[in-house]
Design an enzyme around this catalytic site. Structure first.
Site, PDB file in Angstrom:
ATOM      1  CB  ALA A   1      42.080  48.362  44.626  1.00 35.37           C
TER       2      ALA A   1
ATOM      3  N   PRO B   1      41.038  45.308  39.071  1.00 43.09           N
ATOM      4  CG  PRO B   1      39.516  44.330  37.571  1.00 43.09           C
ATOM      5  CD  PRO B   1      40.587  43.983  38.571  1.00 43.09           C
TER       6      PRO B   1
ATOM      7  N   GLY C   1      36.564  45.640  41.151  1.00 40.69           N
ATOM      8  CA  GLY C   1      35.290  44.984  41.497  1.00 40.69           C
ATOM      9  C   GLY C   1      34.984  45.142  42.979  1.00 40.69           C
ATOM     10  CE  LYS C   2      37.473  40.143  45.652  1.00 45.16           C
ATOM     11  NZ  LYS C   2      38.143  40.007  44.330  1.00 45.16           N
TER      12      LYS C   2
ATOM     13  NE  ARG D   1      45.971  44.212  37.605  1.00 51.92           N
ATOM     14  CZ  ARG D   1      44.980  43.440  37.188  1.00 51.92           C
ATOM     15  NH1 ARG D   1      44.920  43.088  35.914  1.00 51.92           N
ATOM     16  NH2 ARG D   1      44.060  42.998  38.031  1.00 51.92           N
TER      17      ARG D   1
ATOM     18  CG  ASP E   1      41.020  40.301  46.117  1.00 46.64           C
ATOM     19  OD1 ASP E   1      40.862  39.127  46.494  1.00 46.64           O
ATOM     20  OD2 ASP E   1      40.695  40.700  44.983  1.00 46.64           O
TER      21      ASP E   1
ATOM     22  CB  CYS F   1      40.668  33.883  42.963  1.00 48.70           C
ATOM     23  SG  CYS F   1      42.024  34.494  41.961  1.00 48.70           S
TER      24      CYS F   1
HETATM   25  N1  SAM Z   1      40.601  43.294  44.213  1.00 48.51           N
HETATM   26  C1  SAM Z   1      40.599  43.326  42.762  1.00 48.51           C
HETATM   27  C2  SAM Z   1      39.177  43.338  42.268  1.00 48.51           C
HETATM   28  O1  SAM Z   1      38.264  42.894  42.966  1.00 48.51           O
HETATM   29  O2  SAM Z   1      38.923  43.828  41.165  1.00 48.51           O
HETATM   30  C3  SAM Z   1      41.390  42.169  42.199  1.00 48.51           C
HETATM   31  C4  SAM Z   1      42.800  42.150  42.713  1.00 48.51           C
HETATM   32  S1  SAM Z   1      43.840  40.994  41.945  1.00 48.51           S
HETATM   33  C5  SAM Z   1      43.379  39.523  42.701  1.00 48.51           C
HETATM   34  C6  SAM Z   1      45.360  41.350  42.687  1.00 48.51           C
HETATM   35  C7  SAM Z   1      45.941  42.702  42.278  1.00 48.51           C
HETATM   36  O3  SAM Z   1      47.121  42.907  43.064  1.00 48.51           O
HETATM   37  C8  SAM Z   1      46.375  42.787  40.838  1.00 48.51           C
HETATM   38  O4  SAM Z   1      45.781  43.890  40.223  1.00 48.51           O
HETATM   39  C9  SAM Z   1      47.894  42.976  40.908  1.00 48.51           C
HETATM   40  O5  SAM Z   1      48.428  43.817  39.907  1.00 48.51           O
HETATM   41  C10 SAM Z   1      48.046  43.604  42.276  1.00 48.51           C
HETATM   42  N2  SAM Z   1      49.411  43.451  42.855  1.00 48.51           N
HETATM   43  C11 SAM Z   1      50.478  42.787  42.361  1.00 48.51           C
HETATM   44  N3  SAM Z   1      51.532  42.920  43.178  1.00 48.51           N
HETATM   45  C12 SAM Z   1      51.120  43.684  44.205  1.00 48.51           C
HETATM   46  C13 SAM Z   1      51.772  44.200  45.359  1.00 48.51           C
HETATM   47  N4  SAM Z   1      53.051  43.924  45.642  1.00 48.51           N
HETATM   48  N5  SAM Z   1      51.061  44.972  46.187  1.00 48.51           N
HETATM   49  C14 SAM Z   1      49.748  45.268  45.938  1.00 48.51           C
HETATM   50  N6  SAM Z   1      49.090  44.797  44.862  1.00 48.51           N
HETATM   51  C15 SAM Z   1      49.770  44.016  44.014  1.00 48.51           C
END
Ligand code: SAM
Length: 442
Positions: free
Chosen positions: A102, A104, A106-107, A130, A170, A223
Site C-alpha cells: 500500500a 505510499p 495513493g491507491k 514506507r 499493487d 507499473c
Molecule cells: N499501492 C501503492 C500506492 O498506490 O501508493 C504503491 C505500491 S508500490 C508499487 C509497491 C509497494 O510494495 C512498495 O511500497 C514496496 O515497498 C512494497 N513491497 C515490497 N515487497 C513487498 C512484499 N513482499 N509484500 C508486500 N509489499 C511489498
C-alpha cells in the site's frame, strides 16, 4: 532522457508493440502527465481523468504539492494511470478490503474515498520507513476506516484466511512504465529484473488468494509493460488456482480483455500501467475451517464501560461523531475507534488502527491529530493564509476574535479545511500540530 533507455528495453517494446512502437517511443519527448484526486469538490477548470471521477489533470509545473490545501488533505497528487486499479476493484461501502502493497498510499486513500470511509480497509506495507509514510498519508487524508499493518503477506495470510471481500495487489515491479516519470528507475532495471519480480509477484498473489473469501475479487496491478510480470504472472496464477477466473468489465468506455487492461503513454494521458480483475469461485474453501472469528462482540482491548463513555463524551464535545461506527479500544496508550478488534492482528505489527481519538494526560483529554482531520469539529477558528502558514510551521498564534474561550481545544482551519488542533490558553492559541509534520511552506 531517451538516451538513457536501455537497448534491451527498447527491443522488448518494439517486439511488444510492432507498428505502434514509434508512437510509443515519441512520448519520451513529452513531459509526463500529472494529476490530483480531490476530496471536497472538483476544480471545474481542470480536465477530468476519464477513469477517476474525483481526479483532474494538473499542469506539469504545478506547485499544488507545496500548498496549505495539500497539507490539509484537500487532495492527493497521484499519477493518472495509477488511479485505474482502485476503480477496477471498485470496493463498496462497508466491505472488507485489503491493500497488500500500500505505501505510499495513493491507491489506499483512493479506496477509502470510494468506500466513503466505511467498512474495513487494511493497508499493508512491509518496509518500515514506507509504512510510516503510508500511515501519515492516511492521516492527512482524514481516513478513519483504515488499519495500517507492517507485515510480510505470508504472516497476514495466516491471520486472515478467506476474510476479505476485495484485495488490491499493487505489486512491486520492474517499473518500466515509470521510466519517463522517474528516470532514476532506469538505472535499477536489467533484463533479469522482470523474472525476479515475477517470482515475488506470484508469491504475493498466492497470499492474496488465501485471504480472499469465496466470490471475492482481486485486482493485480503493476507499473511495468513487461509481459512476464503481467499476463505471465496471471497465466501462472490461473493455472495453479483453478478456483479463480478473470472478469471483464468496462470503466467509462475502457474495456478489459480477458480481465486485463494495459495503459501506454501513447494510448492514454498517463504512464504505463497494467491491471487485471480476478474473481474467486463461490465454492466453500477449506480455509473456512480456520477462519479467524470476526463475530466477537467486544475486544479484550476495549476499556471498561465507564472509560469508553468518558472517552466518547470527551470526543463528542470536540467533534461530530454521529456517522462513524466502530469500537473504542486502547491501542498504544491511546484510544481509537476501530472497525475491527485489535486481537485480530496478534503477531502483526500495527501502525494505525481505525480512527485515533486521543489520550488522557492527567484529567485532560488530548485529542489526536487524526480526529481533527477525519471529523467535523464543533469549535473552529478560521485562520488567514499568513496564520495558516505560521500554524503549519509550528508557531503559537494570538486569538483574533473568539467567543469560545471556555473550550480548551479548537480546530484551526483555512478556507474551510481543518488544519489541526490548537489549545486556547488565555489569549493565545497553543500549537498542537504534530511536530513531525511541521514545515515551512512559504
Ligand atoms: N499501492 C501503492 C500506492 O498506490 O501508493 C504503491 C505500491 S508500490 C508499487 C509497491 C509497494 O510494495 C512498495 O511500497 C514496496 O515497498 C512494497 N513491497 C515490497 N515487497 C513487498 C512484499 N513482499 N509484500 C508486500 N509489499 C511489498
Amino acid at each position: 532522457m531517451i538516451e538513457q533507455l536501455p537497448q534491451a528495453f527498447l527491443n522488448q517494446m518494439r517486439a511488444l508493440l510492432g507498428p505502434n512502437f514509434d508512437n510509443f517511443f515519441l512520448t519520451y519527448q513529452d513531459e509526463p502527465a500529472r494529476a490530483a484526486r480531490f476530496q471536497y469538490g472538483q476544480p471545474e477548470n481542470l480536465e477530468q481523468i476519464p477513469w477517476e471521477e474525483n481526479a483532474r489533470y494538473i499542469p506539469f509545473d504545478s506547485s499544488l504539492g507545496q500548498s496549505i490545501e495539500h497539507e490539509a488533505g484537500a487532495f492527493y497528487i497521484q499519477e493518472p494511470s495509477a488511479m485505474l486499479p482502485a476503480r477496477l476493484l471498485s470496493p463498496k461501502a462497508s466491505e472488507k478490503v485489503l491493500d497488500l502493497c500500500a505505501a505510499p498510499g495513493g491507491k489506499a486513500t483512493q479506496l477509502a474515498q470510494i468506500m466513503q470511509n466505511t467498512g474495513v480497509l487494511v493497508c499493508n506495507e512491509p518496509i518500515v520507513s514506507r509504512a510510516k509514510i503510508l500511515s501519515s498519508n492516511i492521516e492527512r487524508m482524514g481516513v478513519s476506516c483504515a488499519i495500517v499493518t507492517q507485515s510480510y503477506p505470508e504472516a497476514l495470510a495466516q491471520r486472515f484466511p478467506d476474510y476479505f471481500d476485495k484485495i488490491l495487489v499493487d505489486a512491486p515491479c520492474s517499473g518500466e512504465g515509470m521510466f519517463r516519470k522517474n528516470p532514476e528507475v532506469i538505472g535499477e532495471w536489467s533484463q533479469n529484473s522482470p523474472e525476479t519480480c515475477a517470482r515475488r509477484q506470484s508469491d504475493l498473489l498466492d497470499c492474496a488468494a488465501q485471504m480472499l473469501r469465496p466470490s471475492g475479487k482481486i485486482v493485480y496491478s503493476t507499473c511495468t509493460f513487461n509481459e512476464i510480470e503481467n499476463e505471465g504472472v496471471i497465466k501462472d496464477f490461473l493455472s495453479s488456482h483453478p478456483e479463480f477466473a478473470t472478469v471483464d468489465t468496462v470503466i467509462n468506455g475502457l474495456k478489459t480483455s480477458k480481465g486485463c487492461i494495459r495503459f501506454y503513454p501513447h494510448t492514454v494521458k498517463g504512464e504505463g500501467h497494467f491491471a487485471c480483475l480476478l474473481e474467486k469461485s463461490k465454492l466453500i474453501s477449506a480455509n473456512n475451517l480456520q477462519l479467524v472469528s470476526t463475530t466477537k462482540k467486544t475486544s479484550k482491548y476495549a476499556p471498561p464501560h465507564e472509560k469508553t463513555t468518558k472517552v466518547l463524551s470527551e470526543v463528542k464535545r470536540l467533534v461530530r461523531l454521529e456517522k462513524i461506527g466502530g469500537q473504542v479500544q486502547l491501542f498504544q496508550n491511546s484510544y481509537v475507534l476501530s472497525p475491527i478488534e485489535l486481537e485480530m492482528f496478534e503477531g502483526i505489527k500495527l501502525l494505525r488502527l481505525g480512527l485515533h481519538l486521543g489520550k488522557f494526560k492527567g484529567k485532560t483529554f488530548i485529542p489526536d491529530h487524526a480526529l481533527a482531520r477525519a471529523l467535523p469539529a464543533k469549535h473552529i477558528i478560521p485562520l488567514s493564509k499568513e496564520d495558516a502558514y505560521r500554524y503549519l510551521y509550528g508557531e503559537e498564534l494570538g486569538i483574533i476574535s473568539c467567543n469560545i474561550s471556555k473550550v480548551q481545544f479548537v480546530v484551526v482551519s483555512y478556507q474551510g479545511l481543518p488544519l489541526g488542533w490548537a489549545k486556547i490558553v488565555g489569549d493565545r492559541l497553543k500549537n498542537h500540530y504534530p511536530k513531525g509534520l511541521r514545515k515551512a511552506l512559504r
